[in-house]
Design a protein around this motif. Structure first.
Motif, PDB file in Angstrom:
ATOM      1  N   GLU A 174       0.845  -1.195   0.000  1.00  0.00           N
ATOM      2  CA  GLU A 174       0.000   0.000   0.000  1.00  0.00           C
ATOM      3  C   GLU A 174       0.883   1.249   0.000  1.00  0.00           C
ATOM      4  OE1 GLU A 174      -3.380   2.240   2.777  1.00  0.00           O
ATOM      5  OE2 GLU A 174      -2.487   0.321   3.424  1.00  0.00           O
ATOM      6  N   ASN A 175       0.672   2.112  -0.976  1.00  0.00           N
ATOM      7  CA  ASN A 175       1.458   3.337  -1.098  1.00  0.00           C
ATOM      8  C   ASN A 175       0.573   4.549  -0.808  1.00  0.00           C
ATOM      9  OD1 ASN A 175       3.117   5.457  -1.730  1.00  0.00           O
ATOM     10  ND2 ASN A 175       3.546   4.805  -3.837  1.00  0.00           N
ATOM     11  N   GLN A 176       0.851   5.180   0.324  1.00  0.00           N
ATOM     12  CA  GLN A 176       0.083   6.375   0.727  1.00  0.00           C
ATOM     13  C   GLN A 176       0.888   7.616   0.322  1.00  0.00           C
ATOM     14  OE1 GLN A 176       0.120   5.455   4.858  1.00  0.00           O
ATOM     15  NE2 GLN A 176      -1.266   3.708   4.653  1.00  0.00           N
ATOM     16  N   SER A 177       0.817   7.960  -0.964  1.00  0.00           N
ATOM     17  CA  SER A 177       1.668   9.020  -1.493  1.00  0.00           C
ATOM     18  C   SER A 177       1.242  10.399  -0.987  1.00  0.00           C
ATOM     19  CB  SER A 177       1.626   9.001  -3.021  1.00  0.00           C
ATOM     20  OG  SER A 177       2.406  10.053  -3.538  1.00  0.00           O
ATOM     21  N   PHE A 178       2.222  11.256  -0.714  1.00  0.00           N
ATOM     22  CA  PHE A 178       1.945  12.629  -0.288  1.00  0.00           C
ATOM     23  C   PHE A 178       2.041  13.607  -1.453  1.00  0.00           C
ATOM     24  CE2 PHE A 178       6.501  12.201  -0.048  1.00  0.00           C
ATOM     25  CZ  PHE A 178       6.989  13.393  -0.527  1.00  0.00           C
ATOM     26  N   LEU A 179       2.504  13.153  -2.602  1.00  0.00           N
ATOM     27  CA  LEU A 179       2.664  14.028  -3.759  1.00  0.00           C
ATOM     28  C   LEU A 179       1.316  14.262  -4.441  1.00  0.00           C
ATOM     29  CD1 LEU A 179       5.896  12.806  -5.591  1.00  0.00           C
ATOM     30  CD2 LEU A 179       5.600  14.938  -4.330  1.00  0.00           C
ATOM     31  N   PRO A 180       1.128  15.430  -4.996  1.00  0.00           N
ATOM     32  CA  PRO A 180      -0.085  15.681  -5.794  1.00  0.00           C
ATOM     33  C   PRO A 180      -0.118  14.740  -6.993  1.00  0.00           C
ATOM     34  CG  PRO A 180       1.030  17.740  -5.273  1.00  0.00           C
ATOM     35  CD  PRO A 180       1.966  16.651  -4.873  1.00  0.00           C
ATOM     36  N   LYS A 181      -1.314  14.384  -7.423  1.00  0.00           N
ATOM     37  CA  LYS A 181      -1.464  13.465  -8.547  1.00  0.00           C
ATOM     38  C   LYS A 181      -0.793  13.992  -9.797  1.00  0.00           C
ATOM     39  CE  LYS A 181      -5.003  10.973 -11.154  1.00  0.00           C
ATOM     40  NZ  LYS A 181      -6.463  10.774 -11.370  1.00  0.00           N
ATOM     41  N   VAL A 182      -0.848  15.299 -10.007  1.00  0.00           N
ATOM     42  CA  VAL A 182      -0.258  15.889 -11.204  1.00  0.00           C
ATOM     43  C   VAL A 182       1.255  15.707 -11.219  1.00  0.00           C
ATOM     44  CG1 VAL A 182      -0.028  18.192 -10.175  1.00  0.00           C
ATOM     45  CG2 VAL A 182      -0.204  17.956 -12.660  1.00  0.00           C
ATOM     46  N   SER A 183       1.861  15.712 -10.036  1.00  0.00           N
ATOM     47  CA  SER A 183       3.329  15.498  -9.961  1.00  0.00           C
ATOM     48  C   SER A 183       3.679  14.068 -10.340  1.00  0.00           C
ATOM     49  CB  SER A 183       3.823  15.809  -8.554  1.00  0.00           C
ATOM     50  OG  SER A 183       3.593  17.144  -8.201  1.00  0.00           O
ATOM     51  N   GLU A 231      11.731  18.591 -15.760  1.00  0.00           N
ATOM     52  CA  GLU A 231      11.260  19.972 -15.773  1.00  0.00           C
ATOM     53  C   GLU A 231       9.813  20.071 -15.299  1.00  0.00           C
ATOM     54  OE1 GLU A 231      12.794  18.452 -18.240  1.00  0.00           O
ATOM     55  OE2 GLU A 231      14.740  19.480 -18.274  1.00  0.00           O
ATOM     56  N   ASP A 232       8.960  19.207 -15.865  1.00  0.00           N
ATOM     57  CA  ASP A 232       7.542  19.240 -15.471  1.00  0.00           C
ATOM     58  C   ASP A 232       7.368  18.849 -14.007  1.00  0.00           C
ATOM     59  OD1 ASP A 232       6.834  20.029 -17.975  1.00  0.00           O
ATOM     60  OD2 ASP A 232       6.173  18.052 -18.662  1.00  0.00           O
ATOM     61  N   PHE A 233       8.159  17.872 -13.560  1.00  0.00           N
ATOM     62  CA  PHE A 233       8.035  17.424 -12.166  1.00  0.00           C
ATOM     63  C   PHE A 233       8.366  18.566 -11.205  1.00  0.00           C
ATOM     64  CE2 PHE A 233      10.116  15.580  -8.381  1.00  0.00           C
ATOM     65  CZ  PHE A 233       9.017  14.917  -7.832  1.00  0.00           C
ATOM     66  N   PHE A 234       9.497  19.221 -11.436  1.00  0.00           N
ATOM     67  CA  PHE A 234       9.885  20.308 -10.535  1.00  0.00           C
ATOM     68  C   PHE A 234       8.920  21.510 -10.652  1.00  0.00           C
ATOM     69  CE2 PHE A 234      14.066  18.151 -10.386  1.00  0.00           C
ATOM     70  CZ  PHE A 234      14.239  18.140  -9.019  1.00  0.00           C
ATOM     71  N   ARG A 235       8.349  21.696 -11.842  1.00  0.00           N
ATOM     72  CA  ARG A 235       7.373  22.775 -11.996  1.00  0.00           C
ATOM     73  C   ARG A 235       6.150  22.528 -11.116  1.00  0.00           C
ATOM     74  NH1 ARG A 235       3.099  22.621 -14.787  1.00  0.00           N
ATOM     75  NH2 ARG A 235       3.829  20.886 -16.110  1.00  0.00           N
ATOM     76  N   THR A 236       5.678  21.268 -11.064  1.00  0.00           N
ATOM     77  CA  THR A 236       4.497  20.974 -10.241  1.00  0.00           C
ATOM     78  C   THR A 236       4.784  21.148  -8.759  1.00  0.00           C
ATOM     79  OG1 THR A 236       5.013  18.595 -10.102  1.00  0.00           O
ATOM     80  CG2 THR A 236       3.642  19.329 -11.961  1.00  0.00           C
ATOM     81  N   LEU A 237       6.060  20.907  -8.375  1.00  0.00           N
ATOM     82  CA  LEU A 237       6.409  21.111  -6.959  1.00  0.00           C
ATOM     83  C   LEU A 237       6.267  22.586  -6.589  1.00  0.00           C
ATOM     84  CD1 LEU A 237       9.538  18.811  -6.406  1.00  0.00           C
ATOM     85  CD2 LEU A 237       7.124  18.271  -6.064  1.00  0.00           C
TER      86      LEU A 237
END
Length: 814
Positions: free
Chosen positions: A699-708, A715-721
């Motif tokens: 089970e992965n309880q991710s804290f990252l936004p889905k868009v990330s 580039e896109d990953f760091f932009r979403t952060l």
């Protein structure tokens, strides 16, 4: 009285002959017999010219011209001008006769054994005459003797036997008739009673010297060559081979029969009966001790004295139920081979009498198969015996030593050493005397086999590890530097000699059979050939080194897919790449099974906790019978670094960027922040605890936004952060309000695993975890309330490299 024999390399040219002259001049003896071979390479040229002539190939004349020029130029370099005329006249006369013989072979288009003996005899006839005249010109009291007047044989050209009674008498009379201090004669050549030239076989110069030494009761026979004695193994193949100071006649015979080229096998027999010692010395290093061969004075000392081998061997196997209990089968089998002049070098027979296996020369295979099948045609047609099976391109390796019979376990050690290095043994032979233990292996495995056995029996337990490193980036570079720094310590203290034979990055790869210099490996790699994972593997297979280890410092799935190929060739795998061990359970289990089956360690300590001994400790707990009840852990040094440094004075984006730049994260930081990396780690720990689990079960309880999580590039990953900085700050403020700290926790209990960000209260073992440290709590039946805790730096190139290094040492101690 001393007899000194000098081989072809010792008299190859004028420079070398001068070295021989100096050795003779420094010898202190009233009488010296000098036996010389043909000038280096001349015998081969004589055989070549004869072979060309009998096939009516006119190019034999060019080969003859080369022979002529070699001798004439040697005279001009050795003899003063005013003394050359007589010599040149005699040598040219002999060469004219040789040319006539070759012309005759050309005209009739064939060559008889008698003519062949006469042609090849010119090598020693000319060299002995030239060398004797050089000695005289240099002021040595020398004289020339024609060997054909001394050594007498039967008239069976090509298979001569010596008439020792007549030969001994001739040698004694010759010594009486010459008052000179030094007598020079050619080796290899003799004559029949009727006066025809005969030869004693290739290498026969050694035999000539032994015959003369026996006849004259010499005090010693010195054999001068281009190596400093007999070696523990072939020094051209085993660079660590050492000269043997003293061995027995019997040991020397075994070594020479099994490929030790330094001594012609029949040489020992004539001097053995009279106990005349033989010394093998180096013409080019006369100060070296060399090897003394005499009666056994080793007592119950060293067991294995040398490792020898012979290549170009074929195995013939005759088997069938019709052989069991039938007298005469073996007699017929060996009689057929004997009548065809096929020499048998190894014999082994099953006690069931169901099969007989013999080793012969590769070149005799086709003839042997044909005549054996013909001899047993009746039994084969009735299905009682199968047609003979032939296997070519094999070799024999042999341990030799007089005292091997007094020590248990030598055979086991020999076969175990070969087995660990994936050297397949096709047949085994061991006499009752146990002076020789022989094994038939593939010719392609000879180098690995000899080096492995030499390491096991002669190198004071210093074990050489040959590394093939894939990935030399941040972690890989630190790893190579650590090896360079610790190389001396490892050899002196741990008896491990670590060499990096091959390395590759994503662009280039480089190999060095003697070990890549780690002082300038970057430059060597930059100048290497284009990187290719397939060619890298092929090169490792072709080199076929003992104690080979494939080291994977990448995060590549493609590289991890090659582990199977390495392991099933008995090549150990050490990796910090988590992909293989977190792949489907069937693949993980197959890798573990291959490692056990082929005695090739598969080690991945750095998969969890970098350099921390987490997996190793877990293995010991399980192996000792403890049962894992629960695992709680902070396993991401990168995430711990991020959350220990993230606050309201920073941005989440900047902290992640810093973690990436300082090497705390995977090359793709999303692997860490998405929880995939931690999932892989807890999966590996669960599996190593004995549980069947796959990544989908966690089970992965991710804290990252889905868009990330859905981004496809950095580039896109760091932009979403950046875009979601507010939510990260809110998460931080809530944690501060609860007087807690954010930790990304992995847990395994009751067969279930999960990962996710948690707020850790004060007093918890995880609360004060600083920097990039990892911590693991093992709750077991032995540690049910107070867990076993492993804590320390869990990320960073240095500690990861040290973990890989530790696994390499574990392989060395395997």
């Amino acid at each position: 009285m001393k007899v000194l024999k000098f081989g072809g390399t010792s008299v190859a040219n004028a420079k070398n002959i001068n070295l021989v002259k100096n050795i003779i001049a420094n010898e202190q003896s009233d009488n010296i017999i000098v036996v010389v071979s043909a000038l280096g390479g001349i015998t081969d040229l004589l055989l070549k010219s004869a072979a060309l002539a009998c096939t009516q190939d006119i190019s034999y004349k060019a080969t003859f011209k080369e022979i002529e020029n070699r001798h004439l130029s040697t005279i001009k370099e050795l003899i003063p001008i005013h003394s050359q005329s007589k010599m040149l006249s005699k040598v040219k006369s002999e060469l004219n006769t040789l040319e006539t013989l070759l012309e005759g072979a050309y005209l009739i288009g064939e060559i008889t054994p008698k003519l062949s003996d006469k042609i090849v005899s010119y090598g020693e006839l000319l060299s002995s005459y030239i060398i004797s005249e050089h000695f005289i010109a240099e002021g040595i009291d020398a004289a020339y003797i024609d060997s054909r007047e001394l050594i007498k044989t039967n008239s069976t050209h090509g298979k001569t036997t010596v008439n020792f009674q007549l030969t001994n008498s001739n040698c004694v009379e010759a010594l009486k008739s010459h008052e000179n201090t030094v007598l020079v004669m050619g080796g290899f050549i003799a004559s029949s009673v009727s006066g025809d030239s005969t030869t004693l076989g290739r290498g026969g110069s050694d035999y000539s010297a032994a015959i003369v030494a026996n006849a004259l009761d010499a005090e010693i026979l010195q054999v001068w060559t281009d190596v400093s004695g007999m070696y523990t193994a072939n020094p051209k193949i085993v660079k660590q081979a050492m000269s043997i100071p003293h061995i027995s006649y019997e040991e020397a015979m075994e070594l020479s029969h099994f490929g030790a080229k330094v001594l012609f096998p029949p040489t020992i027999q004539p001097v053995l009966s009279k106990g005349i010692p033989i010394v093998i010395k180096n013409t080019f290093k006369p100060e070296d001790q060399g090897t003394l061969i005499s009666r056994n004075t080793n007592g119950l000392g060293k067991t294995v004295r040398g490792i020898s081998h012979v290549e170009e061997v074929a195995l013939l196997s005759l088997e069938g139920s019709g052989m069991v209990g039938i007298p005469g089968i073996s007699k017929r089998f060996f009689e057929v081979l004997s009548n065809a002049d096929i020499s048998v070098v190894l014999i082994t027979q099953a006690s069931s009498e169901h099969s007989i296996c013999v080793g012969i020369s590769n070149q005799d295979t086709q003839k042997a198969v044909s005549i054996i099948n013909e001899a047993f045609d009746f039994e084969i047609s009735r299905g009682k015996i199968k047609p003979v099976i032939a296997e070519k391109d094999l070799a024999i390796v042999a341990l030799v030593g007089d005292n091997m019979k007094s020590h248990q376990g030598l055979s086991g050690k020999m076969f175990s050493t070969l087995g660990k290095n994936n050297v397949n043994i096709r047949a085994i032979a061991q006499g009752a005397s146990e002076r020789n233990i022989s094994a038939v292996i593939l010719k392609s495995d000879v180098k690995k086999a000899l080096n492995s056995l030499h390491e096991a029996f002669f190198e004071e337990n210093v074990k050489q590890l040959n590394l093939f490193v894939m990935g030399v980036g941040n972690v890989g570079a630190k790893f190579l530097n650590q090896i360079q720094q610790q190389k001396k310590y490892l050899k002196e203290k741990l008896k491990l000699n670590i060499r990096v034979i091959g390395m590759s990055n994503s662009r280039t790869m480089v190999f060095d059979e003697d070990g890549i210099s780690l002082k300038n490996w970057e430059a060597l790699l930059a100048a290497g050939e284009k990187a290719d994972k397939g060619l890298f593997y092929d090169k490792v297979m072709k080199l076929n080194y003992r104690n080979s280890i494939f080291v994977d410092n990448t995060a590549s799935e493609e590289v991890s897919n090659t582990y199977h190929s390495y392991l099933q060739n008995s090549i150990s795998v050490v990796t910090c790449n988590k992909i293989a061990c977190s792949s489907p359970f069937s693949n993980y289990q197959e890798l573990k099974d291959l490692a056990r089956k082929y005695n090739a360690p598969f080690l991945f300590e750095t998969n969890v906790g970098a350099g921390l001994p987490i997996i190793d400790t877990l293995k010991h707990l399980v192996a000792s019978g403890d049962k894992i009840l629960k695992i709680q852990a902070v396993l991401s040094g990168s995430l711990n670094f991020v959350f220990n440094n993230f606050n309201d004075g920073t941005t989440f984006h900047d902290i992640v960027k810093k973690a990436q730049q300082e090497g705390y994260t995977e090359p793709d930081p999303k692997i860490d922040l998405s929880g995939v990396d931690v999932m892989r780690k807890i999966l590996i720990l669960a599996r190593e605890s004995g549980n069947v689990l796959d990544i989908e079960d966690i089970e992965n309880q991710s804290f990252l936004p889905k868009v990330s999580l859905e981004t496809n590039n950095y580039e896109d990953f760091f932009r979403t952060l950046k875009e979601h900085e507010a939510s990260f700050q809110e998460m931080y403020q809530q944690t501060v309000a609860e007087d807690s700290k954010l930790k990304y926790v992995a847990q395994f209990e009751n067969g279930k695993a999960s990962v996710g960000l948690q707020r850790i209260p004060k007093g918890h073992d995880f609360y004060n975890l600083e920097g990039s440290d990892n911590i693991v709590l093992f709750y077991t039946e032995r540690y049910p309330n107070q867990p076993m805790i492993i804590k320390g730096a869990g990320a960073g190139a240095d500690v990861t490299a040290s973990g890989i290094f530790a696994d390499i040492i574990r392989v060395g101690n395997f």
